[in-house]
Design a protein around this motif. Structure first.
Motif, short mmCIF file in Angstrom:
data_model
loop_
_atom_site.label_atom_id
_atom_site.label_comp_id
_atom_site.label_asym_id
_atom_site.label_seq_id
_atom_site.Cartn_x
_atom_site.Cartn_y
_atom_site.Cartn_z
N VAL A 22 0.85 -1.21 0.00
CA VAL A 22 0.00 0.00 0.00
C VAL A 22 0.88 1.25 0.00
O VAL A 22 0.60 2.23 -0.70
CB VAL A 22 -0.95 0.00 1.21
N LEU A 23 1.97 1.23 0.77
CA LEU A 23 2.90 2.36 0.79
C LEU A 23 3.51 2.57 -0.60
O LEU A 23 3.65 3.71 -1.06
CB LEU A 23 4.01 2.11 1.81
N TYR A 25 2.18 1.86 -3.36
CA TYR A 25 1.12 2.28 -4.31
C TYR A 25 0.74 3.75 -4.17
O TYR A 25 0.34 4.39 -5.13
CB TYR A 25 -0.11 1.40 -4.09
N GLN A 26 0.90 4.30 -2.95
CA GLN A 26 0.41 5.65 -2.69
C GLN A 26 1.18 6.70 -3.48
O GLN A 26 2.40 6.63 -3.60
CB GLN A 26 0.51 5.98 -1.19
N ASP A 27 0.46 7.68 -4.01
CA ASP A 27 1.10 8.77 -4.74
C ASP A 27 0.76 10.14 -4.14
O ASP A 27 1.06 11.18 -4.73
CB ASP A 27 0.71 8.74 -6.22
N ARG A 28 0.15 10.16 -2.95
CA ARG A 28 -0.15 11.41 -2.23
C ARG A 28 0.50 11.34 -0.86
O ARG A 28 0.43 10.31 -0.18
CB ARG A 28 -1.66 11.61 -2.08
N ALA A 31 -1.84 10.53 2.23
CA ALA A 31 -2.26 9.13 2.17
C ALA A 31 -1.09 8.22 2.53
O ALA A 31 -1.27 7.20 3.21
CB ALA A 31 -2.79 8.80 0.78
N LEU A 32 0.10 8.59 2.10
CA LEU A 32 1.30 7.82 2.43
C LEU A 32 1.56 7.80 3.93
O LEU A 32 1.85 6.76 4.52
CB LEU A 32 2.50 8.43 1.69
N ASN A 34 -0.66 8.31 6.29
CA ASN A 34 -1.73 7.54 6.94
C ASN A 34 -1.47 6.03 6.83
O ASN A 34 -1.69 5.28 7.78
CB ASN A 34 -3.08 7.88 6.31
N ALA A 35 -0.98 5.60 5.66
CA ALA A 35 -0.67 4.18 5.48
C ALA A 35 0.49 3.76 6.39
O ALA A 35 0.48 2.66 6.95
CB ALA A 35 -0.31 3.90 4.01
N GLU A 90 1.53 15.35 -5.70
CA GLU A 90 1.79 13.92 -5.83
C GLU A 90 3.26 13.60 -5.55
O GLU A 90 4.14 14.44 -5.73
CB GLU A 90 1.42 13.47 -7.25
N SER A 152 8.83 10.97 1.34
CA SER A 152 8.51 9.57 1.04
C SER A 152 9.71 8.66 1.29
O SER A 152 9.55 7.51 1.68
CB SER A 152 8.03 9.44 -0.41
#
Length: 220
Positions: A22-23, A25-28, A31-32, A34-35, A90, A152
């Motif tokens: 999931v990490l 996959y994230q592009d925001r 959201a990153l 939060n994951a 992003e 990131s």
């Protein structure tokens, strides 16, 4: 060990690997983050469960440190840093999503093959948790090398560390002094990371590490 205890430990360790994807996959950024908080929370439950089935009370301290620092304090601090830096765009990647995810699947398969062979003499739970832990470590490394955004990359490093903590818990725990040292090291690293990010933002008006590469190229 009864079957239920094995299945729960297996489920939690496998959940860490899933959240690592999931990490990737994230592009925001939000959201990153939060994951990552969800991954740290899952790790806290996984370590607490290891404490229960191993009858190792000191691992509850590890779980508590993980819950407070890695699932709460660090994500909140990074959220505030991102908000103050104003980087809500992003997350830029070096490699596109599909090759990255395929590479991640390959790393998980490699982890399973290598670790299950190396630990053939250990009990089944330890073998599988160590395989999952190595998968999380390698996926964290993959995230670090496929992202150009400094935030990131920090999350990738923290995810890698989560894998190391799972491995230490699965391998019959770690000494209390190590747990405390890890907690203080994470706090110090967070302070340094904050200063680093703000300095990059101040100097280059971006937290994309590509700006540093461009700057070095211009000064040659």
């Amino acid at each position: 060990m009864d079957r239920l205890a094995f299945d729960i430990a297996h489920f939690l360790a496998g959940g860490l690997v899933l959240i690592s994807f999931v990490l990737l996959y994230q592009d925001r950024l939000f959201a990153l983050l939060n994951a990552y908080a969800l991954q740290a929370l899952t790790l806290a439950f996984a370590v607490a469960w290891q404490a229960h089935i191993q009858e190792a009370p000191h691992l509850y301290i590890t779980a508590g440190i993980t819950l407070v620092f890695k699932a709460l304090i660090i994500p909140v601090a990074l959220h505030r840093m991102v908000a103050r830096l104003g980087v809500h765009r992003e997350v830029e990647t070096v490699v596109s999503l599909v090759p990255t995810m395929l590479g991640g699947i390959g790393l998980v398969a490699l982890s399973m093959v290598v670790m299950l062979r190396v630990t053939h003499g250990a009990d089944p739970l330890t073998r599988e948790d160590l395989a999952f832990a190595l998968s999380v470590v390698l996926l964290g490394m993959l995230m670090m090398v496929t992202r150009t955004n400094a935030v990131s990359q920090v999350v990738g490093f923290m995810s890698l560390e989560n894998g190391l903590i799972l491995a230490a818990a699965a391998a019959k725990g770690m000494p209390l002094v190590v747990e405390i040292s890890v907690a203080f090291s994470v706090l110090i690293a967070l302070i340094v990371i904050g200063i680093f990010l703000f300095r990059i933002r101040e100097r280059f008006d971006s937290v994309d590490l590509q700006a540093l590469d461009d700057f070095r190229g211009e000064t040659r």
